[in-house]
Write a protein that holds these residues in place. Structure first.
Motif, mmCIF file in Angstrom:
data_model
loop_
_atom_site.group_PDB
_atom_site.id
_atom_site.type_symbol
_atom_site.label_atom_id
_atom_site.label_comp_id
_atom_site.label_asym_id
_atom_site.label_seq_id
_atom_site.Cartn_x
_atom_site.Cartn_y
_atom_site.Cartn_z
ATOM 1 N N ILE A 33 0.700 -1.226 0.004
ATOM 2 C CA ILE A 33 0.029 -0.137 -0.026
ATOM 3 C C ILE A 33 0.840 1.382 -0.073
ATOM 4 O O ILE A 33 1.686 1.479 0.801
ATOM 5 C CB ILE A 33 -0.869 -0.184 1.260
ATOM 6 C CG1 ILE A 33 -1.706 -1.152 1.361
ATOM 7 C CG2 ILE A 33 -1.684 1.311 1.284
ATOM 8 C CD1 ILE A 33 -2.690 -1.332 2.359
ATOM 9 N N PHE A 34 0.804 2.072 -1.064
ATOM 10 C CA PHE A 34 1.558 3.285 -1.143
ATOM 11 C C PHE A 34 0.614 4.330 -0.845
ATOM 12 O O PHE A 34 -0.386 4.582 -1.817
ATOM 13 C CB PHE A 34 2.012 3.694 -2.519
ATOM 14 C CG PHE A 34 3.035 2.457 -2.857
ATOM 15 C CD1 PHE A 34 4.385 2.901 -3.044
ATOM 16 C CD2 PHE A 34 2.629 1.348 -3.567
ATOM 17 C CE1 PHE A 34 5.313 2.000 -3.172
ATOM 18 C CE2 PHE A 34 3.788 0.304 -3.818
ATOM 19 C CZ PHE A 34 4.984 0.644 -3.559
ATOM 20 N N VAL A 35 0.651 4.938 0.255
ATOM 21 C CA VAL A 35 -0.388 6.057 0.873
ATOM 22 C C VAL A 35 0.104 7.442 0.191
ATOM 23 O O VAL A 35 1.051 7.959 0.220
ATOM 24 C CB VAL A 35 -0.334 6.237 2.213
ATOM 25 C CG1 VAL A 35 -1.203 7.307 2.709
ATOM 26 C CG2 VAL A 35 -0.696 4.884 3.151
ATOM 27 N N SER A 42 -9.959 21.990 -0.688
ATOM 28 C CA SER A 42 -10.713 22.016 0.834
ATOM 29 C C SER A 42 -9.864 21.115 1.477
ATOM 30 O O SER A 42 -10.060 20.910 2.983
ATOM 31 C CB SER A 42 -11.812 21.461 0.709
ATOM 32 O OG SER A 42 -11.852 20.164 0.070
ATOM 33 N N GLY A 43 -8.464 20.532 1.391
ATOM 34 C CA GLY A 43 -7.831 19.694 2.342
ATOM 35 C C GLY A 43 -7.062 18.641 1.448
ATOM 36 O O GLY A 43 -6.572 18.889 0.196
ATOM 37 N N TYR A 44 -6.998 17.405 1.840
ATOM 38 C CA TYR A 44 -6.404 16.328 1.177
ATOM 39 C C TYR A 44 -7.489 14.924 1.080
ATOM 40 O O TYR A 44 -8.077 14.762 1.873
ATOM 41 C CB TYR A 44 -5.118 15.585 2.258
ATOM 42 C CG TYR A 44 -4.236 16.836 2.321
ATOM 43 C CD1 TYR A 44 -3.175 16.711 1.072
ATOM 44 C CD2 TYR A 44 -4.239 17.736 3.121
ATOM 45 C CE1 TYR A 44 -2.022 17.707 1.473
ATOM 46 C CE2 TYR A 44 -3.170 18.643 3.244
ATOM 47 C CZ TYR A 44 -2.262 18.506 2.503
ATOM 48 O OH TYR A 44 -1.063 19.384 2.479
ATOM 49 N N ARG A 45 -7.483 14.760 -0.301
ATOM 50 C CA ARG A 45 -8.306 13.433 -0.675
ATOM 51 C C ARG A 45 -7.766 12.466 -0.384
ATOM 52 O O ARG A 45 -6.586 12.103 -0.384
ATOM 53 C CB ARG A 45 -8.623 13.517 -2.119
ATOM 54 C CG ARG A 45 -9.521 12.413 -2.506
ATOM 55 C CD ARG A 45 -10.118 12.704 -3.897
ATOM 56 N NE ARG A 45 -10.673 14.088 -3.945
ATOM 57 C CZ ARG A 45 -11.847 14.649 -3.597
ATOM 58 N NH1 ARG A 45 -12.848 13.637 -3.030
ATOM 59 N NH2 ARG A 45 -12.151 15.572 -3.920
ATOM 60 N N VAL A 46 -8.720 11.138 0.331
ATOM 61 C CA VAL A 46 -8.110 10.038 0.709
ATOM 62 C C VAL A 46 -7.919 9.266 -0.470
ATOM 63 O O VAL A 46 -8.628 9.113 -1.509
ATOM 64 C CB VAL A 46 -9.017 9.343 1.540
ATOM 65 C CG1 VAL A 46 -8.747 7.744 1.848
ATOM 66 C CG2 VAL A 46 -9.160 10.128 2.974
ATOM 67 N N ALA A 47 -6.468 8.578 -0.551
ATOM 68 C CA ALA A 47 -6.157 7.892 -2.011
ATOM 69 C C ALA A 47 -4.946 7.082 -1.429
ATOM 70 O O ALA A 47 -4.096 7.348 -0.793
ATOM 71 C CB ALA A 47 -5.557 8.903 -3.004
ATOM 72 N N ASP A 74 -3.721 13.175 8.764
ATOM 73 C CA ASP A 74 -5.240 12.547 8.893
ATOM 74 C C ASP A 74 -5.287 11.902 7.483
ATOM 75 O O ASP A 74 -5.920 10.718 7.775
ATOM 76 C CB ASP A 74 -6.073 13.689 9.032
ATOM 77 C CG ASP A 74 -6.162 14.095 10.733
ATOM 78 O OD1 ASP A 74 -5.373 13.528 11.570
ATOM 79 O OD2 ASP A 74 -6.862 15.179 10.981
ATOM 80 N N ALA A 75 -5.136 12.706 6.594
ATOM 81 C CA ALA A 75 -5.440 12.048 5.110
ATOM 82 C C ALA A 75 -4.696 10.552 4.956
ATOM 83 O O ALA A 75 -5.053 9.529 4.431
ATOM 84 C CB ALA A 75 -5.273 12.706 4.129
ATOM 85 N N ARG A 76 -3.470 10.594 5.445
ATOM 86 C CA ARG A 76 -2.608 9.709 5.180
ATOM 87 C C ARG A 76 -2.930 8.339 6.173
ATOM 88 O O ARG A 76 -2.926 7.223 5.524
ATOM 89 C CB ARG A 76 -1.199 9.985 5.529
ATOM 90 C CG ARG A 76 -0.420 10.855 4.674
ATOM 91 C CD ARG A 76 1.052 11.227 4.984
ATOM 92 N NE ARG A 76 1.710 10.074 4.680
ATOM 93 C CZ ARG A 76 2.335 9.787 3.164
ATOM 94 N NH1 ARG A 76 1.745 10.617 2.414
ATOM 95 N NH2 ARG A 76 3.028 8.713 3.249
ATOM 96 N N ALA A 77 -3.458 8.582 7.444
ATOM 97 C CA ALA A 77 -3.946 7.660 8.126
ATOM 98 C C ALA A 77 -5.171 6.934 7.714
ATOM 99 O O ALA A 77 -5.243 5.640 7.721
ATOM 100 C CB ALA A 77 -4.193 8.111 9.782
ATOM 101 N N LEU A 80 -4.522 4.621 4.527
ATOM 102 C CA LEU A 80 -3.891 3.380 4.930
ATOM 103 C C LEU A 80 -5.068 2.548 5.365
ATOM 104 O O LEU A 80 -5.313 1.306 4.905
ATOM 105 C CB LEU A 80 -3.041 3.594 5.881
ATOM 106 C CG LEU A 80 -2.158 2.257 6.348
ATOM 107 C CD1 LEU A 80 -1.486 1.659 5.191
ATOM 108 C CD2 LEU A 80 -1.180 2.664 7.498
ATOM 109 N N HIS A 81 -5.946 3.172 6.499
ATOM 110 C CA HIS A 81 -6.930 2.335 6.781
ATOM 111 C C HIS A 81 -8.267 1.767 5.910
ATOM 112 O O HIS A 81 -8.377 0.580 5.900
ATOM 113 C CB HIS A 81 -7.653 3.039 8.063
ATOM 114 C CG HIS A 81 -8.985 2.413 8.529
ATOM 115 N ND1 HIS A 81 -8.822 1.283 9.498
ATOM 116 C CD2 HIS A 81 -10.133 2.862 8.224
ATOM 117 C CE1 HIS A 81 -9.889 0.819 9.819
ATOM 118 N NE2 HIS A 81 -10.823 1.581 9.104
#
Length: 96
Positions: A33-35, A42-47, A74-77, A80-81
């Motif tokens: 998994i490459f976070v 508006s911030g960071y998109r989860v990807a 927060d987006a990195r965590a 990954l989840h």
């Protein structure tokens, strides 16, 4: 660069520096998994990019969620989840 520009080969802005490649998190012994959260207005998109070697070929899936977070950490965590949950639910079906 916008998401559509990335998908359809748009040019990056002059002076834009590419992000260094993230280090993979190993999951379930054979998934990587490459976070890679995406910067949005508006911030960071989860990807995250999910990879696995199957029959000697590296298969890749780019997971992009609608969720956005105000901080990159927060987006990195969350990335990954959510990638781990996605792998648990889909297994090798991710690459079909």
């Amino acid at each position: 660069m916008s998401l559509f520009a990335k998908l359809f080969g748009g040019k990056s802005k002059p002076g834009a520096t590419p992000k260094p490649e993230s280090k993979p998190e190993l999951y379930a012994a054979d998934f990587r998994i490459f976070v890679e959260p995406i910067k949005e207005a508006s911030g960071y998109r989860v990807a995250a990019r999910i990879e696995k070697d199957i029959d000697g070929v590296t298969k890749t899936h780019m997971m992009i969620r609608a969720d956005t977070m105000s901080s990159e950490d927060d987006a990195r965590a969350a990335s990954l989840h959510k990638a781990q949950v996605f792998i648990d639910q889909m297994g090798d079906g991710i690459f079909s």
